[in-house]
Structures are given as structure tokens and as C-alpha cells.
Design an enzyme around this catalytic site. Structure first.
Site, PDB file in Angstrom:
ATOM      1  N   ARG A  76     -39.207 -18.862  -8.800  1.00  9.97           N
ATOM      2  CA  ARG A  76     -39.445 -19.744  -7.653  1.00  9.97           C
ATOM      3  C   ARG A  76     -38.905 -19.114  -6.374  1.00  9.97           C
ATOM      4  O   ARG A  76     -39.469 -19.293  -5.301  1.00  9.97           O
ATOM      5  CB  ARG A  76     -38.873 -21.139  -7.919  1.00  9.97           C
ATOM      6  CG  ARG A  76     -39.690 -21.849  -9.004  1.00  9.97           C
ATOM      7  CD  ARG A  76     -39.218 -23.253  -9.338  1.00  9.97           C
ATOM      8  NE  ARG A  76     -39.921 -23.755 -10.523  1.00  9.97           N
ATOM      9  CZ  ARG A  76     -39.529 -24.799 -11.248  1.00  9.97           C
ATOM     10  NH1 ARG A  76     -38.440 -25.466 -10.893  1.00  9.97           N
ATOM     11  NH2 ARG A  76     -40.226 -25.172 -12.299  1.00  9.97           N
ATOM     12  N   TYR A 118     -41.913  -8.839 -17.113  1.00  6.72           N
ATOM     13  CA  TYR A 118     -41.569  -8.013 -15.953  1.00  6.72           C
ATOM     14  C   TYR A 118     -41.068  -6.640 -16.401  1.00  6.72           C
ATOM     15  O   TYR A 118     -40.950  -5.726 -15.586  1.00  6.72           O
ATOM     16  CB  TYR A 118     -40.512  -8.736 -15.095  1.00  6.72           C
ATOM     17  CG  TYR A 118     -41.007 -10.097 -14.640  1.00  6.72           C
ATOM     18  CD1 TYR A 118     -41.899 -10.206 -13.574  1.00  6.72           C
ATOM     19  CD2 TYR A 118     -40.636 -11.265 -15.313  1.00  6.72           C
ATOM     20  CE1 TYR A 118     -42.394 -11.436 -13.180  1.00  6.72           C
ATOM     21  CE2 TYR A 118     -41.123 -12.498 -14.926  1.00  6.72           C
ATOM     22  CZ  TYR A 118     -42.006 -12.583 -13.864  1.00  6.72           C
ATOM     23  OH  TYR A 118     -42.497 -13.804 -13.495  1.00  6.72           O
ATOM     24  N   LYS A 167     -40.570 -30.854 -12.365  1.00  5.69           N
ATOM     25  CA  LYS A 167     -41.948 -30.798 -12.857  1.00  5.69           C
ATOM     26  C   LYS A 167     -42.107 -31.517 -14.194  1.00  5.69           C
ATOM     27  O   LYS A 167     -43.038 -31.250 -14.947  1.00  5.69           O
ATOM     28  CB  LYS A 167     -42.390 -29.335 -12.940  1.00  5.69           C
ATOM     29  CG  LYS A 167     -42.360 -28.611 -11.579  1.00  5.69           C
ATOM     30  CD  LYS A 167     -43.087 -27.265 -11.588  1.00  5.69           C
ATOM     31  CE  LYS A 167     -43.155 -26.654 -10.181  1.00  5.69           C
ATOM     32  NZ  LYS A 167     -43.920 -25.386 -10.134  1.00  5.69           N
ATOM     33  N   LYS A 217     -46.412 -25.165 -21.838  1.00  3.76           N
ATOM     34  CA  LYS A 217     -45.481 -24.731 -20.798  1.00  3.76           C
ATOM     35  C   LYS A 217     -44.420 -25.803 -20.607  1.00  3.76           C
ATOM     36  O   LYS A 217     -44.733 -26.959 -20.326  1.00  3.76           O
ATOM     37  CB  LYS A 217     -46.242 -24.487 -19.490  1.00  3.76           C
ATOM     38  CG  LYS A 217     -45.340 -24.117 -18.328  1.00  3.76           C
ATOM     39  CD  LYS A 217     -46.134 -23.682 -17.116  1.00  3.76           C
ATOM     40  CE  LYS A 217     -45.210 -23.431 -15.940  1.00  3.76           C
ATOM     41  NZ  LYS A 217     -45.943 -22.999 -14.744  1.00  3.76           N
ATOM     42  N   SER A 223     -38.969 -15.260 -15.725  1.00  4.20           N
ATOM     43  CA  SER A 223     -38.043 -14.639 -14.787  1.00  4.20           C
ATOM     44  C   SER A 223     -36.582 -14.797 -15.190  1.00  4.20           C
ATOM     45  O   SER A 223     -35.808 -13.841 -15.113  1.00  4.20           O
ATOM     46  CB  SER A 223     -38.265 -15.223 -13.391  1.00  4.20           C
ATOM     47  OG  SER A 223     -38.136 -16.633 -13.406  1.00  4.20           O
ATOM     48  N   LYS A 247     -44.630 -20.781 -23.099  1.00  7.01           N
ATOM     49  CA  LYS A 247     -43.771 -20.363 -21.985  1.00  7.01           C
ATOM     50  C   LYS A 247     -42.654 -21.363 -21.776  1.00  7.01           C
ATOM     51  O   LYS A 247     -42.951 -22.560 -21.767  1.00  7.01           O
ATOM     52  CB  LYS A 247     -44.640 -20.281 -20.731  1.00  7.01           C
ATOM     53  CG  LYS A 247     -43.901 -19.964 -19.459  1.00  7.01           C
ATOM     54  CD  LYS A 247     -44.837 -19.972 -18.296  1.00  7.01           C
ATOM     55  CE  LYS A 247     -44.025 -19.796 -17.034  1.00  7.01           C
ATOM     56  NZ  LYS A 247     -44.760 -20.058 -15.848  1.00  7.01           N
TER      57      LYS A 247
HETATM   58  C1  PBG Z   1     -46.105 -22.058 -11.495  1.00  7.22           C
HETATM   59  C2  PBG Z   1     -45.596 -20.946 -12.317  1.00  7.22           C
HETATM   60  C3  PBG Z   1     -44.250 -20.778 -12.646  1.00  7.22           C
HETATM   61  C4  PBG Z   1     -44.158 -19.600 -13.369  1.00  7.22           C
HETATM   62  C5  PBG Z   1     -45.432 -19.077 -13.511  1.00  7.22           C
HETATM   63  N1  PBG Z   1     -46.321 -19.927 -12.865  1.00  7.22           N
HETATM   64  C6  PBG Z   1     -43.068 -21.576 -12.246  1.00  7.22           C
HETATM   65  C7  PBG Z   1     -43.071 -23.031 -12.335  1.00  7.22           C
HETATM   66  O1  PBG Z   1     -43.770 -23.643 -13.150  1.00  7.22           O
HETATM   67  O2  PBG Z   1     -42.323 -23.614 -11.563  1.00  7.22           O
HETATM   68  C8  PBG Z   1     -42.862 -19.068 -13.880  1.00  7.22           C
HETATM   69  C9  PBG Z   1     -42.795 -17.638 -14.247  1.00  7.22           C
HETATM   70  C10 PBG Z   1     -41.433 -17.091 -14.373  1.00  7.22           C
HETATM   71  O3  PBG Z   1     -40.406 -17.800 -14.302  1.00  7.22           O
HETATM   72  O4  PBG Z   1     -41.339 -15.860 -14.556  1.00  7.22           O
HETATM   73  N2  PBG Z   1     -47.408 -22.325 -11.462  1.00  7.22           N
END
Ligand code: PBG
Length: 333
Positions: free
Chosen positions: A212, A321, A225, A202, A282, A256
Site C-alpha cells: 500500500r 518480488y 477491506k 484473497k 509485500s 493470497k
Molecule cells: C489491491 C491489491 C493489493 C495487493 C495486490 N492488489 C492490496 C490490497 O488489497 O490492499 C497486495 C500485494 C502485496 O501486498 O504485495 N487491489
């Protein structure tokens, strides 16, 4: 492997593209409803279906409405749904205790879906960000996102989700050592059939922006992060993370975001041959929706093309989605 070919005109590659049946016969990859995991957002209240402005077509739903959504998804043949909680700032604390509360929205949604729609698999999200006052996936001590204390909390969260009836645990936190700790806790608590789909590779990505908003973390997040999520410049590191998670007991692994990291998907599939998933996140979704709303692209066409790209890159499935919309289009054909 490169197929041996005669030279032109004996070989005319356009012959394989001339008609729909010939194209169907020579098509290398297929997209089916079986490939989809549908991420959904659950919130408090009743009878609520609240649109998320930065994700056109996506809603935050109260538990009763999530059950309806799960039923629609099952009717479309979508095999799995993935539940993310929306939590307002007032529901967030420094100790993140909501994360392992058996009655938080996510766990209530799991129970309600299990009871009403037994035919859909339920995946969860394991990370502290949606319960944390500062929006981070782990506990923050003196500005540091601490690893080992966070893993202990993630294990409690995992057990609460398994207890509620989750089929697939989805750790998205990127802490070290969490998969092994979760696996042994699940085995110890009699949840030997509960699976783990690890968000192994990730990346610290700008493409999570709309998510978010969706979970209420945008206002909450302090800093970034980068001390736990991966550097977008790295590829070998993804293989090390995947290998580690498989050795610790992950049943399935994830890359991801999705489209910008298809090279990683392909390397992962070729190297390990494990069940491999990508998350079309997203930002990827919203970019396509926004351009389609402007009339700049054909939304349906780009949706299907983007989903097929994951299959071509070797993925066994996609968190998207678009799942219901794509499932409907596939059913029409
Ligand atoms: C956080 C989490 C995130 C997503 C899934 N789980 C965001 C992040 O790491 O800040 C993102 C999913 C998306 O953007 O569709 N645990």
C-alpha cells in the site's frame, strides 16, 4: 497414500539424504524460473527508478524503465510480469475514471512492453484502489463498498487492459460476479484469448502493508477491506470462492497471501486441480529482506526455501518480488 516400509534397520531413511546426487534423485519438488510471475510498480515520468523504503530492492519505475526491467526479466527466462500502477493522491478521484483510461501508466506500460519485449506475458491488476481517492477496491457510497456498480467499472478497466495488449487479467478486487462479467465482455469484444487469473481467495491481511506504500494507497485508505476480502479464520469459504470463479470462467486461480495460507493452496489444488498460484505478498517479502539486512537470517537461503514451500503446497506458480533474484540464483546452479 503411505508407502510401506520395513522397520529399522532395514529401513534407514537417512540413506536417501547422504549425498547431493542421491538427494537430487529423491527430491519430490522442483523450483524453476518457469514458476515466477514478477510484480512491478509503474509510475509517471521518465528515467525514474525510485526505491520503495518498505520494500528493499523494489522500485517504482517510469514506463521506459519498466520496459528495461521487462527485458531483463525475459532474459532471465521469467515467463510473466504483473503491472501495478503507483498513483499519487492528486491522480486519484472519487469516480476512479483513471482506472479505464487507455493512457494511464499501467496501460502505457503494457503497450510499451508488448512492443519491445514480446516474449514476456503481461498480467494486470483489476481493482479501483490505485485510482480511488479513498483507497478502496470498489466505489464507496455512504460508507458501503458497493458491488454491482463496481463490477461495471472493473469490466471497463479489463477491456482497456485487454485492448492495450494484456495477456492475463488479474482481478484483485473480491467483488461478487466480476469474473463472469469480465469473461463475457472479453468474449464480446473479440478478446477470446485473453486469460483471467482470479484473486479468488484473497484475505483481509496485514501482510499488504508495504504494497500500500508502494502504490500510494497507505495515506488514502479509509477503514479496512473486511467487507470484501476474506476472514483469515476461514478455509471452506476459499473453496466456495474458487469453485465459483472457475464456473464463471477463470482460467487460473490465486490464493493470497502466500506462506501463511499454504493450507489453502493445498486444499485448492487437491479439490479442483486447476492452475493454482499463490502471491507471496509485500509483507512476506519485506520481513525476509529486513531480517536478512540485519544479518539474522541468510536471505538467499530463506528466499529459496520460501519459494519451494509453494511448490510443495501444490502451486503451479508464484507471484513474487524475489523473481529476478531467485531466477539469477537458479541460473547459477
Ligand atoms: C489491491 C491489491 C493489493 C495487493 C495486490 N492488489 C492490496 C490490497 O488489497 O490492499 C497486495 C500485494 C502485496 O501486498 O504485495 N487491489
Amino acid at each position: 497414500m503411505r508407502p510401506t516400509q520395513a522397520s529399522f534397520p532395514a529401513t534407514r531413511l537417512r540413506r536417501a539424504r547422504q549425498t547431493a546426487p542421491i538427494r537430487a534423485l529423491t527430491r519430490e519438488n522442483t523450483l524453476s524460473v518457469d514458476d515466477f510471475i514478477w510484480p512491478v510498480f509503474v509510475r509517471s515520468g521518465e528515467g525514474i527508478e525510485e526505491p520503495i523504503p518498505s520494500m528493499p530492492g523494489v522500485f517504482r519505475r517510469s514506463v521506459d524503465k519498466i520496459v528495461d526491467a521487462a527485458r531483463d526479466a525475459a532474459d532471465l527466462g521469467i515467463p510473466a510480469i504483473c503491472i501495478f500502477p503507483y498513483t499519487g493522491l492528486e491522480e486519484r478521484t472519487e469516480d476512479c475514471a483513471g482506472a479505464w483510461d487507455p493512457d494511464n501508466h499501467a496501460n502505457r506500460a503494457i503497450r510499451a512492453i508488448k512492443a519491445a519485449v514480446p516474449d514476456i506475458a503481461i498480467m494486470t491488476d483489476v481493482a479501483l484502489d490505485t485510482y480511488n481517492i479513498n483507497g478502496h477496491d470498489g466505489f464507496v457510497e455512504n460508507g458501503e463498498i458497493v458491488n454491482d456498480r463496481t463490477v461495471e467499472a472493473l469490466v471497463k478497466m479489463t477491456l482497456a487492459q485487454a485492448e492495450a495488449g494484456a495477456d492475463i487479467i488479474g482481478p484483485s478486487d473480491m467483488m461478487d460476479g466480476r469474473i463472469g462479467a469480465m469473461r463475457s465482455a472479453l468474449e464480446g469484444a473479440g478478446h477470446q484469448n485473453t486469460m483471467i487469473l482470479s484473486y479468488s481467495a484473497k484475505y483481509a491481511s496485514g501482510f499488504y502493508g508495504p504494497f500500500r506504500d508502494a502504490v500510494g494507497a497507505s495515506g488514502a485508505l479509509t477503514g479496512d477491506k473486511k467487507t470484501y476480502q476474506m476472514d483469515p479464520a476461514n478455509s471452506d469459504e476459499a473453496l466456495r470462492l474458487i469453485e465459483r470463479d472457475l464456473r464463471e470462467g477463470a482460467d487460473m486461480v490465486m490464493v493470497k497471501p502466500g506462506l501463511p495460507y499454504l493450507d489453502i493452496c493445498r486444499r485448492v489444488k487437491d479439490t479442483f486441480g486447476a492452475p493454482t498460484y499463490a502471491y507471496q505478498v509485500s509483507g512476506e517479502y519485506s520481513m525476509i529482506q529486513a531480517a536478512a539486512q540485519q544479518g539474522w537470517i541468510d536471505g538467499d537461503k530463506v528466499m529459496m526455501e520460501s519459494l519451494m514451500a509453494f511448490k510443495r503446497a501444490g502451486c503451479d506458480g508464484i507471484l513474487t518480488y524475489f523473481a529476478p533474484a531467485a531466477a539469477r540464483l537458479l541460473a547459477e546452479k
